[in-house]
Design a protein around this motif. Sequence first.
Motif, PDB file in Angstrom:
ATOM      1  N   PRO A 289       0.826  -1.211   0.000  1.00 47.21           N
ATOM      2  CA  PRO A 289       0.000   0.000   0.000  1.00 47.21           C
ATOM      3  C   PRO A 289       0.863   1.266   0.000  1.00 47.21           C
ATOM      4  O   PRO A 289       1.919   1.309   0.629  1.00 47.21           O
ATOM      5  CB  PRO A 289      -0.802  -0.136   1.297  1.00 47.21           C
ATOM      6  CG  PRO A 289      -0.906  -1.606   1.507  1.00 47.21           C
ATOM      7  CD  PRO A 289       0.412  -2.170   1.038  1.00 47.21           C
ATOM      8  N   PHE A 290       0.399   2.281  -0.729  1.00 45.33           N
ATOM      9  CA  PHE A 290       1.205   3.499  -0.885  1.00 45.33           C
ATOM     10  C   PHE A 290       0.266   4.673  -1.113  1.00 45.33           C
ATOM     11  O   PHE A 290      -0.956   4.491  -1.263  1.00 45.33           O
ATOM     12  CB  PHE A 290       2.199   3.357  -2.048  1.00 45.33           C
ATOM     13  CG  PHE A 290       1.543   3.173  -3.397  1.00 45.33           C
ATOM     14  CD1 PHE A 290       1.226   4.260  -4.192  1.00 45.33           C
ATOM     15  CD2 PHE A 290       1.243   1.894  -3.858  1.00 45.33           C
ATOM     16  CE1 PHE A 290       0.607   4.084  -5.417  1.00 45.33           C
ATOM     17  CE2 PHE A 290       0.623   1.717  -5.101  1.00 45.33           C
ATOM     18  CZ  PHE A 290       0.305   2.812  -5.879  1.00 45.33           C
ATOM     19  N   ALA A 291       0.825   5.874  -1.143  1.00 43.62           N
ATOM     20  CA  ALA A 291       0.022   7.067  -1.448  1.00 43.62           C
ATOM     21  C   ALA A 291       0.230   7.457  -2.906  1.00 43.62           C
ATOM     22  O   ALA A 291       1.355   7.412  -3.410  1.00 43.62           O
ATOM     23  CB  ALA A 291       0.432   8.218  -0.548  1.00 43.62           C
ATOM     24  N   TRP A 292      -0.866   7.822  -3.579  1.00 43.17           N
ATOM     25  CA  TRP A 292      -0.747   8.571  -4.830  1.00 43.17           C
ATOM     26  C   TRP A 292      -0.578  10.023  -4.416  1.00 43.17           C
ATOM     27  O   TRP A 292      -1.406  10.545  -3.648  1.00 43.17           O
ATOM     28  CB  TRP A 292      -2.003   8.422  -5.680  1.00 43.17           C
ATOM     29  CG  TRP A 292      -2.167   7.090  -6.328  1.00 43.17           C
ATOM     30  CD1 TRP A 292      -3.133   6.172  -6.090  1.00 43.17           C
ATOM     31  CD2 TRP A 292      -1.356   6.540  -7.382  1.00 43.17           C
ATOM     32  NE1 TRP A 292      -2.977   5.073  -6.899  1.00 43.17           N
ATOM     33  CE2 TRP A 292      -1.894   5.273  -7.705  1.00 43.17           C
ATOM     34  CE3 TRP A 292      -0.227   6.988  -8.075  1.00 43.17           C
ATOM     35  CZ2 TRP A 292      -1.347   4.450  -8.682  1.00 43.17           C
ATOM     36  CZ3 TRP A 292       0.322   6.170  -9.057  1.00 43.17           C
ATOM     37  CH2 TRP A 292      -0.229   4.921  -9.356  1.00 43.17           C
ATOM     38  N   ALA A 293       0.481  10.656  -4.885  1.00 39.29           N
ATOM     39  CA  ALA A 293       0.754  12.022  -4.425  1.00 39.29           C
ATOM     40  C   ALA A 293       1.030  12.940  -5.608  1.00 39.29           C
ATOM     41  O   ALA A 293       1.588  12.525  -6.627  1.00 39.29           O
ATOM     42  CB  ALA A 293       1.962  12.029  -3.492  1.00 39.29           C
ATOM     43  N   LEU A 294       0.614  14.192  -5.455  1.00 38.19           N
ATOM     44  CA  LEU A 294       1.075  15.234  -6.364  1.00 38.19           C
ATOM     45  C   LEU A 294       2.267  15.891  -5.684  1.00 38.19           C
ATOM     46  O   LEU A 294       2.152  16.357  -4.539  1.00 38.19           O
ATOM     47  CB  LEU A 294      -0.028  16.257  -6.628  1.00 38.19           C
ATOM     48  CG  LEU A 294      -1.080  15.838  -7.671  1.00 38.19           C
ATOM     49  CD1 LEU A 294      -2.228  16.847  -7.711  1.00 38.19           C
ATOM     50  CD2 LEU A 294      -0.446  15.724  -9.056  1.00 38.19           C
ATOM     51  N   VAL A 295       3.402  15.873  -6.361  1.00 35.25           N
ATOM     52  CA  VAL A 295       4.641  16.389  -5.784  1.00 35.25           C
ATOM     53  C   VAL A 295       5.129  17.576  -6.623  1.00 35.25           C
ATOM     54  O   VAL A 295       5.356  17.440  -7.828  1.00 35.25           O
ATOM     55  CB  VAL A 295       5.730  15.292  -5.752  1.00 35.25           C
ATOM     56  CG1 VAL A 295       7.048  15.874  -5.251  1.00 35.25           C
ATOM     57  CG2 VAL A 295       5.277  14.109  -4.900  1.00 35.25           C
ATOM     58  N   ARG A 296       5.266  18.725  -5.956  1.00 38.15           N
ATOM     59  CA  ARG A 296       5.863  19.886  -6.639  1.00 38.15           C
ATOM     60  C   ARG A 296       7.351  19.855  -6.352  1.00 38.15           C
ATOM     61  O   ARG A 296       7.792  20.078  -5.217  1.00 38.15           O
ATOM     62  CB  ARG A 296       5.218  21.191  -6.158  1.00 38.15           C
ATOM     63  CG  ARG A 296       5.643  22.388  -7.014  1.00 38.15           C
ATOM     64  CD  ARG A 296       4.921  23.669  -6.628  1.00 38.15           C
ATOM     65  NE  ARG A 296       5.254  24.026  -5.263  1.00 38.15           N
ATOM     66  CZ  ARG A 296       4.356  24.226  -4.301  1.00 38.15           C
ATOM     67  NH1 ARG A 296       3.073  24.108  -4.563  1.00 38.15           N
ATOM     68  NH2 ARG A 296       4.736  24.537  -3.073  1.00 38.15           N
ATOM     69  N   LEU A 297       8.110  19.534  -7.398  1.00 37.03           N
ATOM     70  CA  LEU A 297       9.556  19.444  -7.227  1.00 37.03           C
ATOM     71  C   LEU A 297      10.137  20.838  -7.009  1.00 37.03           C
ATOM     72  O   LEU A 297       9.596  21.832  -7.523  1.00 37.03           O
ATOM     73  CB  LEU A 297      10.197  18.773  -8.451  1.00 37.03           C
ATOM     74  CG  LEU A 297       9.829  17.291  -8.595  1.00 37.03           C
ATOM     75  CD1 LEU A 297      10.266  16.744  -9.946  1.00 37.03           C
ATOM     76  CD2 LEU A 297      10.453  16.461  -7.472  1.00 37.03           C
ATOM     77  N   ASP A 298      11.209  20.908  -6.257  1.00 39.62           N
ATOM     78  CA  ASP A 298      11.835  22.204  -5.967  1.00 39.62           C
ATOM     79  C   ASP A 298      12.305  22.837  -7.275  1.00 39.62           C
ATOM     80  O   ASP A 298      13.076  22.225  -8.020  1.00 39.62           O
ATOM     81  CB  ASP A 298      13.017  22.010  -5.006  1.00 39.62           C
ATOM     82  CG  ASP A 298      12.548  21.452  -3.667  1.00 39.62           C
ATOM     83  OD1 ASP A 298      11.392  21.722  -3.287  1.00 39.62           O
ATOM     84  OD2 ASP A 298      13.325  20.727  -3.014  1.00 39.62           O
ATOM     85  N   GLY A 299      11.821  24.023  -7.543  1.00 40.69           N
ATOM     86  CA  GLY A 299      12.127  24.723  -8.792  1.00 40.69           C
ATOM     87  C   GLY A 299      10.965  24.704  -9.761  1.00 40.69           C
ATOM     88  O   GLY A 299      10.960  25.431 -10.741  1.00 40.69           O
ATOM     89  N   ALA A 300       9.960  23.846  -9.499  1.00 38.47           N
ATOM     90  CA  ALA A 300       8.805  23.743 -10.394  1.00 38.47           C
ATOM     91  C   ALA A 300       7.613  24.503  -9.812  1.00 38.47           C
ATOM     92  O   ALA A 300       7.538  24.739  -8.606  1.00 38.47           O
ATOM     93  CB  ALA A 300       8.427  22.279 -10.608  1.00 38.47           C
ATOM     94  N   ASP A 301       6.684  24.873 -10.692  1.00 37.71           N
ATOM     95  CA  ASP A 301       5.460  25.555 -10.250  1.00 37.71           C
ATOM     96  C   ASP A 301       4.248  24.637 -10.320  1.00 37.71           C
ATOM     97  O   ASP A 301       3.167  25.013  -9.876  1.00 37.71           O
ATOM     98  CB  ASP A 301       5.216  26.789 -11.125  1.00 37.71           C
ATOM     99  CG  ASP A 301       6.294  27.837 -10.900  1.00 37.71           C
ATOM    100  OD1 ASP A 301       6.365  28.381  -9.789  1.00 37.71           O
ATOM    101  OD2 ASP A 301       7.094  28.078 -11.833  1.00 37.71           O
ATOM    102  N   THR A 302       4.419  23.472 -10.934  1.00 35.95           N
ATOM    103  CA  THR A 302       3.306  22.525 -11.018  1.00 35.95           C
ATOM    104  C   THR A 302       3.751  21.204 -10.405  1.00 35.95           C
ATOM    105  O   THR A 302       4.943  20.996 -10.139  1.00 35.95           O
ATOM    106  CB  THR A 302       2.882  22.290 -12.478  1.00 35.95           C
ATOM    107  OG1 THR A 302       4.013  21.838 -13.220  1.00 35.95           O
ATOM    108  CG2 THR A 302       2.314  23.558 -13.096  1.00 35.95           C
TER     109      THR A 302
END
Length: 318
Positions: free
Chosen positions: A90-103
Amino acid sequence: MPEVLKAPLVVEFPFTRSLGPVQSAFLTGLRERVVLGVRTGDGRVLVPPVEYDPVTAEEIRDLVEVAPTGTVTTWAWNHEPRRGQPLTTPFAWALVRLDGADTALLHALDAPGPDAVHTGMRVRVRWAQERSGAITDIACFEPYAARQTDEAPTEPTVHTGEFADAVTGIVAHARLDYTYSPGRAQSAYIHALADRRMVGERCPSCRKVYVPPRGACPTCGQPTSEQVEVGPRGTVTTYCVVNIKAKNLDIEVPYVYAHIALDGADLALHGRIAGIPYDQVRMGLRVEAVWTEGARYPDHYRPTGEPDAEYDTYRELL
Ligand SMILES: [Zn+2]
């Protein structure tokens, strides 16, 4: 009440696509453990990258490299990973904003449980051991416990997007796994087929006979239950010549697939026509079902030798 049938059904196909310059650079970059985004005209950095500005529709070609660390912007817990998903636990589906990105980028986040995940948490890329130029080159994200003070502010840096041996295309395997149940009406139809009988259902309101039956009249919205035996002869109402050989289907091309209005039915069903050269099949041709030994449904339809049906007898069934 006859048994309602169900059976496994798998729809799968390989989808081959070319990547274009931006997606090629993005996926090849992942292979090289470099995450690339694009900078839009107004200075925003989009990761994953797109080829056209979502606001102005301008073509985008300015690639930048962002950090492999980032922040969770939102997430959902996946209790039961399915086949082909990034992790087997089991894991999380995540939206990750990478450092330097705006989305934010959608991916799996490996965490011991939902209590260990929160919006705003710091994560970093866990790279796959073997990478080929695919989104799965990021195996997943993982919690990243470095203290804020250890981190220098991350600014995206310009990148040419050029790599040796760039990936220019991918094959995405699409696969849909169902347990399919045809329901009461079609189960009865399929059971009758096994006895070499074709049974439709009549609408109590408009009196139309539907074959195969769907359990309700799509015009009147009335449930159908009166069973009506139709066929086994019928009329070709329209048809096409198939010239492309389907995988796993042992039929020589060209062959004809037709809409056939069985005698007594008010709706045409489709079936393969054989026993006649493909270029002699025509509208109005009279045909009958052919059953192979032990089959639960007709293998094909063949000409009966009767004169063709008059157009007016089937014009409403096209
Ligand atoms: Zn009706």
